[in-house]
Design a protein around this motif. Structure first.
Motif, PDB file in Angstrom:
ATOM      1  N   UNK B   3      -2.428   0.731  -4.064  1.00 51.87           N
ATOM      2  CA  UNK B   3      -2.422   1.736  -4.876  1.00 51.87           C
ATOM      3  C   UNK B   3      -1.203   1.864  -5.997  1.00 51.87           C
ATOM      4  N   UNK B   4      -0.880   3.013  -6.853  1.00 46.34           N
ATOM      5  CA  UNK B   4      -0.551   2.804  -8.306  1.00 46.34           C
ATOM      6  C   UNK B   4       1.177   2.430  -8.200  1.00 46.34           C
ATOM      7  N   UNK B   5       1.266   1.945  -9.189  1.00 46.10           N
ATOM      8  CA  UNK B   5       3.176   1.656  -9.057  1.00 46.10           C
ATOM      9  C   UNK B   5       3.385   2.417 -10.015  1.00 46.10           C
TER      10      UNK B   5
END
Lengths: 183, 183
Positions: B3-5
Motif C-alpha cells: 500500500x502507498x503511504x
DNA sequence: GCCGTATAGTAACGTATGTTATTATAATAT
DNA sequence: ATATTATAATAACATACGTTACTATACGGC
C-alpha cells in the motif's frame, strides 16, 4: 456531635506548597498530594471545591513566600537596586519551581509582576524612593530598565543560560545601575 | 508490492508544529495530533518511535522557524542591537507558544540560548562584529548585557508584564544600547 | 484477477487525571 | 449505651494519555 477533623486545610495547603516547591506545580495532583499529606483524596475535596481552588491558594502562598524571602535576604550590597536583583536572581536559582509558577505562568490572579512585588510591603516603591535619594533623574524609568534586566538575568538563570558567580552578578548589576543612571 | 503511504512524516511534523504554535506544545498528544492530521494515531508511530522523538523533531523545527523569522524581520532600526531586540520581543508576542517552548522550557537538546541563536547563521557573532564596527569597547560584554535586557523584556511581554508600543520599545532599547556603551 | 505486504483504522491495555458515591469511623449529645 | 453526624477511606466513573495488538485496506508484481 461528630468526628473530629484530623487533616486541616492548612495541612493540605502546606503539603501542596512543599510539593510545588520541590517537584513543580504541575506535579501536584489530587492523589499525589493526598499521599504527601498522608491521607486519602477526600479531605482535599472537603476543604477545597476543586483542585483549581487549591491552586489559587497555593499561588497566593507562593507570593507570600517570595515576599518573606525578599525581606529576609541579606543586604549584600549598598545599592538597593543591586540587592533587589541579587535576591531575585538567587530566588530563580534556589526556587526554580516557585519562580516558574510566580513569574512565568499565565497569571493566576491577573496580578502583574509589578503588582505582586508592590503589594502590602511595597518593595518597589521603597526602591524607587531609595533611587530618588541616590540622586537618580528618572527613578521610575530607571526602575523599569533595571527590573527588565534583572528579570532577564533571572529567567536565563532558570534555563541555565546564565550562570555567574555572585561577585560577577554584583559587578554586572552595578555596571547596569551606573549605566542607566547616566542616561 | 504494498500500500502507498498517504500520511508522510512531514504531514505529521507540520501538523504537530502548527498545533504547538497555535495551542501550545503540551496540547500535542498522539490523539489530538492524529485528529489534526486527519488520520489515526497509527501513522504517527510508524514514522516516530514515540512521542518524545516527535517532540525533538518539533523542537528542531521551532528553532529553524525562529531563525527564519529573525532573518525576515524588517530592519526597522539602524542599530543592529535594537533590531535584534525588536525581533525577539515581537516573536515573544506573536509566537507565545513557540517562545515558551524554545526559551523557557527545560532545554531539549542541551543547547543554550546562545548556541541556538548562534547556529549556522551566526546572528550573534554578526551582531557582535557590527558592535565592533560601531566602536564599542567591550562588544561581548555589551552583547551579554543587551541580551539579558532583551530576554527580560521578551519574557515580561509574554506574561503581560510589559506592554509598550513599538516606538517606545525602540526608544527603550536605544537608551539601553547607549547606556551600555558608556560603561 | 489474485497474492503478498506495507499502511492505516479500530480497539484495547495500562496508567493517570479530577471528581463523586458509598462505606466505615470516631466523637458527641442524649 | 445508643443515636447522630461530620470526617475520612475505599472504590468507582468518566476522561485522557502513550502505546500496542489486531484487523481492514489498497497498491504493485505476477
Amino acid at each position: 456531635m461528630a468526628r473530629k477533623e484530623t487533616i486541616t486545610k492548612n495541612d493540605i495547603l502546606n503539603a501542596a506548597f512543599e510539593m510545588a516547591r520541590e517537584e513543580g506545580f504541575e506535579q501536584v495532583s489530587a492523589r499525589t498530594l493526598a499521599s504527601r499529606a498522608g491521607c486519602s483524596t477526600q479531605p482535599i475535596f472537603r476543604v477545597y471545591k476543586n483542585m483549581e481552588e487549591l491552586g489559587d491558594d497555593l499561588f497566593t502562598k507562593a507570593i507570600a513566600f517570595f515576599g518573606a524571602y525578599f525581606e529576609e535576604f541579606p543586604k549584600l550590597n549598598d545599592t538597593p537596586f543591586v540587592n533587589l536583583g541579587l535576591a531575585y536572581i538567587r530566588f530563580s536559582q534556589e526556587e526554580q519551581n516557585l519562580f516558574r509558577l510566580l513569574f512565568l505562568s499565565e497569571n493566576r490572579h491577573g496580578k502583574s509582576l509589578y503588582d505582586m512585588l508592590n503589594g502590602k510591603n511595597g518593595v518597589v516603591v521603597r526602591e524607587i524612593n531609595s533611587a530618588k535619594i541616590f540622586g537618580c533623574k528618572d527613578p521610575s524609568g530607571m526602575f523599569m530598565k533595571m527590573w527588565i534586566f534583572i528579570h532577564g538575568a533571572a529567567c536565563m538563570t532558570l534555563t541555565g543560560d546564565y550562570d555567574l558567580q555572585e561577585e560577577d552578578t554584583i559587578k554586572l548589576l552595578e555596571e547596569c545601575y551606573h549605566a542607566f543612571q547616566e542616561v
